[in-house]
Enzyme design. Structure first.
Site, short mmCIF file in Angstrom:
data_model
loop_
_atom_site.label_atom_id
_atom_site.label_comp_id
_atom_site.label_asym_id
_atom_site.label_seq_id
_atom_site.Cartn_x
_atom_site.Cartn_y
_atom_site.Cartn_z
N SER A 155 64.63 20.48 -6.42
CA SER A 155 63.95 19.29 -6.93
C SER A 155 64.82 18.06 -6.71
O SER A 155 65.20 17.76 -5.58
CB SER A 155 63.58 19.49 -8.40
OG SER A 155 62.68 18.50 -8.83
N ASP A 188 53.81 25.34 -7.29
CA ASP A 188 54.62 24.29 -7.92
C ASP A 188 53.70 23.32 -8.66
O ASP A 188 52.85 22.67 -8.05
CB ASP A 188 55.44 23.56 -6.86
CG ASP A 188 56.51 22.65 -7.45
OD1 ASP A 188 56.29 22.12 -8.56
OD2 ASP A 188 57.55 22.46 -6.80
N HIS A 227 57.55 25.48 -10.08
CA HIS A 227 58.64 24.54 -9.83
C HIS A 227 60.01 25.10 -10.21
O HIS A 227 60.98 24.94 -9.47
CB HIS A 227 58.39 23.23 -10.60
CG HIS A 227 59.31 22.12 -10.21
ND1 HIS A 227 59.35 21.59 -8.94
CD2 HIS A 227 60.26 21.45 -10.92
CE1 HIS A 227 60.24 20.62 -8.89
NE2 HIS A 227 60.82 20.53 -10.08
#
Length: 313
Positions: free
Chosen positions: A160, A244, A276
């Protein structure tokens, strides 16, 4: 009547823009960086010792003087395997990633360096894009000075926000880092603003977005990974969770396409059930074997000449 109607619409749009600008200017760092998850504390809930990991507390100074904390976790005292520099997501601190790192050590037979960004965990300061980029460089410079690791086998792993951090570090240090792994990373914060706040999509966005994008100039931490990956020379592994719920999987596909157009050493692997934060869990054995194969296939590129490097502080 019609003139009054259109006036109301224009005033409404103006009000939305004014409010949006105000929020962006005043609170954007608090929206992007979340060192403290609601209900938890800023301090580390556990240390690597709780998981019986061999580790060292590392204290660093970023280039602007901010004091940083990190954990250097070794597989064994004399381990000469790869050293993975792990950059975390935007929320919480490095302690929340320890269980994943514990498995990483076992499966990849590696060492792991975990940096607390400024403002996170035990590190001082307040997070910003420029500051965190400086922090990541301080971490790399520290590793290059160590004598107890194989410095020709440094790998950056970012998930991320951490992927955006790692991409910049790799671009800036092509002669010091052997490979990059990106997991569930966004194309840019500008694009993510349109995802999280759809009503702003016309006024803010990255290079692929339509509209005037008049709010872009107010974003202090754009983290435009899409513009960085095309400049990276090292091998890149893209790990994408197709479920995600935070970053649309299309972002990872766009990053891969941009990188692969300039770099032949790119691999893209998706995980149908990956969300995620749990792709490493839902991906199971396939997840770890993918990374292991990538490291083995690219072992030859880790022959970097560190005798020629000069570190300046």
């Amino acid at each position: 009547m019609m003139e009054g109607y259109w006036s109301l619409i224009l005033y409404g749009i103006g009000g939305i823009l004014a409010t949006s600008v105000g929020l962006l200017v005043a609170f954007q760092e608090k929206l992007i960086y979340v060192p403290v998850v609601p209900g938890l504390t800023k301090s580390y809930p556990i240390t690597p010792a709780r998981l019986r990991l061999l580790y060292e507390d590392v204290w660093l100074r970023s280039s602007d003087g901010v004091k940083l904390h990190a954990w250097f976790i070794k597989l064994a005292p004399d381990s000469r395997g790869p050293t993975i520099v792990f950059f975390q997501e935007n929320a919480g601190n490095i302690a929340h990633r320890l269980e994943m790192v514990r498995i990483m050590l076992q499966r990849l037979q590696c060492n792991v360096f975990m940096l607390s960004y400024r403002g996170y965990g035990a590190s001082d300061g307040f997070p910003s894009q420029e500051g965190i980029i400086n922090d990541s460089q301080a971490a790399l410079d520290h590793l290059i000075q160590r004598t107890d690791i194989d410095k020709s086998r440094l790998v950056v792993f970012g998930r991320s926000l951490g992927g955006a951090v790692g991409a910049v570090l790799c671009k800036n240090n092509p002669d010091k880092i052997g490979a990059l792994i990106l997991e569930n990373t966004f194309t840019s914060i500008l694009d993510m603003a349109g995802v999280l706040l759809p009503f702003l999509r016309y006024f803010i966005g990255g290079s692929s977005s339509k509209g005037p994008k008049v709010l872009n100039r107010f974003v202090r931490s754009p983290w435009s990974t899409i513009d960085v990956v095309g400049q990276i020379k090292q091998p890149i592994l893209f790990l994408s969770g197709l479920r995600d719920e935070m970053v649309p999987p299309t972002h990872m596909q766009m990053l891969y396409a941009k990188a692969a157009a300039h770099n032949r050493s790119c691999q893209f692997v998706d995980f149908p059930n990956g969300m995620h934060m749990d792709t490493w869990i839902s991906g199971g054995d396939h997840y770890w074997r993918t990374i292991q194969s990538f490291l083995e296939e690219n072992r030859g590129v880790f022959n970097l000449d560190f005798n020629a490097l000069i570190i300046i502080y």
